[in-house]
Motif scaffolding. Structure first.
Motif, mmCIF file in Angstrom:
data_model
loop_
_atom_site.group_PDB
_atom_site.id
_atom_site.type_symbol
_atom_site.label_atom_id
_atom_site.label_comp_id
_atom_site.label_asym_id
_atom_site.label_seq_id
_atom_site.Cartn_x
_atom_site.Cartn_y
_atom_site.Cartn_z
ATOM 1 N N THR A 154 -21.268 7.492 7.947
ATOM 2 C CA THR A 154 -19.986 8.037 8.382
ATOM 3 C C THR A 154 -18.934 7.926 7.263
ATOM 4 O OG1 THR A 154 -20.490 7.395 10.661
ATOM 5 C CG2 THR A 154 -18.198 7.888 10.153
ATOM 6 N N VAL A 155 -18.891 6.776 6.607
ATOM 7 C CA VAL A 155 -17.938 6.591 5.498
ATOM 8 C C VAL A 155 -18.236 7.591 4.379
ATOM 9 C CG1 VAL A 155 -17.200 5.004 3.697
ATOM 10 C CG2 VAL A 155 -17.468 4.178 6.040
ATOM 11 N N LEU B 80 -24.034 17.899 6.345
ATOM 12 C CA LEU B 80 -24.932 18.111 7.488
ATOM 13 C C LEU B 80 -26.066 17.100 7.480
ATOM 14 C CD1 LEU B 80 -25.141 22.017 7.666
ATOM 15 C CD2 LEU B 80 -24.087 20.473 9.329
ATOM 16 N N ALA B 81 -26.565 16.792 6.262
ATOM 17 C CA ALA B 81 -27.642 15.806 6.177
ATOM 18 C C ALA B 81 -27.170 14.431 6.650
ATOM 19 C CB ALA B 81 -28.162 15.734 4.740
ATOM 20 N N LEU B 82 -25.959 14.044 6.248
ATOM 21 C CA LEU B 82 -25.415 12.763 6.703
ATOM 22 C C LEU B 82 -25.190 12.755 8.213
ATOM 23 C CD1 LEU B 82 -22.842 12.080 3.839
ATOM 24 C CD2 LEU B 82 -24.971 10.823 4.284
ATOM 25 N N TRP C 191 -21.170 24.501 -1.589
ATOM 26 C CA TRP C 191 -22.251 24.483 -0.612
ATOM 27 C C TRP C 191 -23.070 23.187 -0.665
ATOM 28 C CZ3 TRP C 191 -22.735 27.099 3.597
ATOM 29 C CH2 TRP C 191 -22.148 28.359 3.718
ATOM 30 N N PRO C 192 -23.364 22.629 -1.835
ATOM 31 C CA PRO C 192 -24.107 21.360 -1.848
ATOM 32 C C PRO C 192 -23.406 20.251 -1.063
ATOM 33 C CG PRO C 192 -24.137 22.341 -4.020
ATOM 34 C CD PRO C 192 -23.186 23.156 -3.198
ATOM 35 N N VAL C 193 -22.056 20.231 -1.110
ATOM 36 C CA VAL C 193 -21.317 19.229 -0.345
ATOM 37 C C VAL C 193 -21.462 19.481 1.153
ATOM 38 C CG1 VAL C 193 -19.024 18.285 0.129
ATOM 39 C CG2 VAL C 193 -19.691 18.835 -2.221
ATOM 40 N N ILE D 25 -16.767 12.636 1.217
ATOM 41 C CA ILE D 25 -17.141 13.852 0.484
ATOM 42 C C ILE D 25 -16.683 15.124 1.168
ATOM 43 C CG2 ILE D 25 -19.176 12.668 -0.437
ATOM 44 C CD1 ILE D 25 -20.843 14.407 1.479
ATOM 45 N N SER D 26 -16.449 15.065 2.497
ATOM 46 C CA SER D 26 -16.166 16.291 3.238
ATOM 47 C C SER D 26 -14.660 16.566 3.265
ATOM 48 C CB SER D 26 -16.700 16.184 4.669
ATOM 49 O OG SER D 26 -16.373 17.350 5.405
#
Length: 380
Positions: free
Chosen positions: A81-82, A53-55, A46-48, A87-88
Motif C-alpha cells: 500500500t505504501v 495494478l500489480a501492487l 504506463w509502466p507506473v 508511485i501512483s
C-alpha cells in the motif's frame, strides 16, 4: 412467496468461498477506485500504471492467507500500500486491504501486533503529510487514526467473543463427560456389587442347596441384563446422528421397585415407604432420585454388613425428600468415596442437598432433599 423463500434460503459464502469473495471484492474496489490513469489525460507513464495494478493485485491476493499468517500478511499489505501511494498519481482506496488485514490480526488475538501495525500506518501517513502530500491533511490523519483504532477494537471484540464461546463449549463438554462418568459409576457399581454378592451366595450354596444356588444365578443373569440395558441407554448420548435413539424411559422413582427387587434377591430385607401426594417430577429430579437410591443400595451391598434397608420417599409441594437407612455395622468412612460425592453433586446441581451419617437405630443413613420448582419439564 416462493421468491421470498428462495432469498431466505440464501447463505453467505463460508470458508474458501468467503476468502475468495473477500479477495475479489477488495481488488475490484481498489482497482475501480484507482481508474484515474484510464480517464482523461495521462499523468503517469504506463509502466507506473501497470505496477500500480500489480501492487493492488498483490495486496488483495495476500488477504487469502490472512488467517494463516496474519502479521506477515498485514506487513506485506502495508508495504504494498505504501509503495502504491508513493508511485501512483491517482490515489485509489487500496488502504481498505490493509484495514482488512489489520482486523484479521486483532481477531486472531494478536492485540499488540495490531496496535503496532496501526501505529506504523499512522506514522507512514504522517510522514507523507510532512513530505508535502496535499491530498491528506491533519484532519484526515486524525480520522484515519480513529478508524484504525475502531478496526482493532472490533477485531479484539470478535476474538474475545470467540474465546468466550470456546470456553463455554469446553465447560459444557467437561460437564457432559462428568455426567456420563457419574452415570457409568452408578450403573456399573450397583449391578456389579449385586452380581458379586449373588455369585458368592451361589458358590456357597451350589452343593448344599442347589435350588438356592439356581435362584442366585438367575438373579445374576437378571442383574447383568439390566446393567447392559442401562449402559446402552447411558452411552446413547454418544451414538452417531443416524442411529436410532433409545426408546426406554429414563430411570425415575417409578422404577425404584426394580432396585428393591435386585437388593432383595441379594439377600437383603428392603422395605419402602412413600408419604405425601406423588406428582409428575422434572426428568432431572427423577433421575437424581433414582441414582441416589441406587448408589445407597450399592453402598449397603459393599460396605455396611447390613441385613435390612429402609427406603423412604416423601413428596412435598415443591420438593421430594429421600432417606435410605440400614442396620449395618460397617464404619461410615468406608463409603466416603466417589459414590457419596457423586450423589451430593447430583443434589447440589438441582439446588438441593444431601447428608450422610448415622441412622436413628444405628447403621448408616443417606438423606437427600431435591427441589423441583425450577421450571423443568415433567418426565413424560
Amino acid at each position: 412467496m416462493v421468491l421470498l423463500g428462495s432469498f431466505a434460503r440464501l447463505r453467505p459464502p463460508r470458508g474458501r468461498w468467503a476468502d475468495a469473495a473477500l479477495v475479489g471484492g477488495v481488488f475490484v474496489l481498489a482497482a475501480v477506485g484507482g481508474m484515474g490513469p484510464f480517464v482523461g489525460e495521462r499523468e503517469e507513464p504506463w509502466p507506473v500504471t501497470v505496477l500500480g495494478l500489480a501492487l493492488t493485485a498483490a495486496a488483495s491476493g495476500a488477504l487469502w492467507f490472512r488467517r494463516r499468517r496474519p502479521v506477515a500478511v498485514a506487513l506485506g499489505v502495508l508495504a504494498a500500500t505504501v509503495a502504491y501511494y508513493l508511485i501512483s498519481v491517482h490515489d485509489g482506496p487500496l488502504l481498505v486491504a490493509f484495514v482488512v488485514a489489520l482486523y484479521a490480526v486483532a481477531a486472531e488475538g494478536l492485540l499488540r501486533a495490531a496496535v503496532a501495525l496501526a501505529a506504523l500506518c499512522v506514522v507512514a501517513v504522517g510522514v507523507g503529510i510532512l513530505a508535502g502530500n496535499e491530498d491528506v491533511d491533519g484532519i484526515a490523519l486524525f480520522m484515519l487514526t480513529g478508524w484504525l483504532v475502531a478496526v482493532v477494537a472490533l477485531g479484539w471484540v470478535r476474538h474475545s467473543r470467540q474465546a468466550y464461546v470456546h470456553e463455554v463449549e469446553q465447560r459444557a463438554a467437561g460437564e457432559e463427560r462428568l455426567r456420563i462418568a457419574r452415570e457409568l459409576h452408578d450403573v456399573v457399581g450397583h449391578h456389579i456389587s449385586l452380581i458379586s454378592v449373588q455369585s458368592a451366595a451361589a458358590l456357597h450354596r451350589i452343593e448344599k442347596d442347589p435350588a438356592q444356588a439356581e435362584t442366585a444365578l438367575a438373579a445374576i443373569k437378571s442383574s447383568s441384563r439390566e446393567a447392559l440395558r442401562e449402559l446402552r441407554a447411558t452411552l446413547g448420548v454418544l451414538r452417531q446422528v443416524d442411529e436410532e435413539a433409545p426408546t426406554a424411559p429414563p430411570p425415575g422413582l417409578a422404577r425404584i421397585g426394580e432396585l428393591v427387587a435386585s437388593a432383595r434377591s441379594a439377600g437383603f430385607d428392603v422395605r419402602t415407604h412413600t408419604t405425601g401426594e406423588p406428582e409428575p417430577l422434572p426428568t432431572e429430579v427423577e433421575l437424581a432420585a433414582y441414582r441416589i437410591v441406587q448408589e445407597s443400595l450399592t453402598n449397603v451391598t459393599r460396605h455396611s454388613r447390613a441385613t435390612a434397608v429402609t427406603v423412604h420417599v416423601s413428596h412435598a409441594p415443591r420438593e421430594v425428600r429421600i432417606e435410605i437407612t440400614d442396620n449395618g455395622r460397617g464404619p461410615a468412612r468406608t463409603v466416603s468415596g466417589s459414590g457419596i460425592s457423586g450423589m451430593r453433586e447430583r443434589a447440589r446441581a438441582l439446588g438441593g442437598e444431601l447428608a450422610t451419617g448415622g441412622g436413628p437405630d444405628g447403621g448408616f443413613a443417606v438423606r437427600a432433599r431435591l427441589p423441583h420448582g425450577n421450571g423443568a419439564s415433567p418426565q413424560s
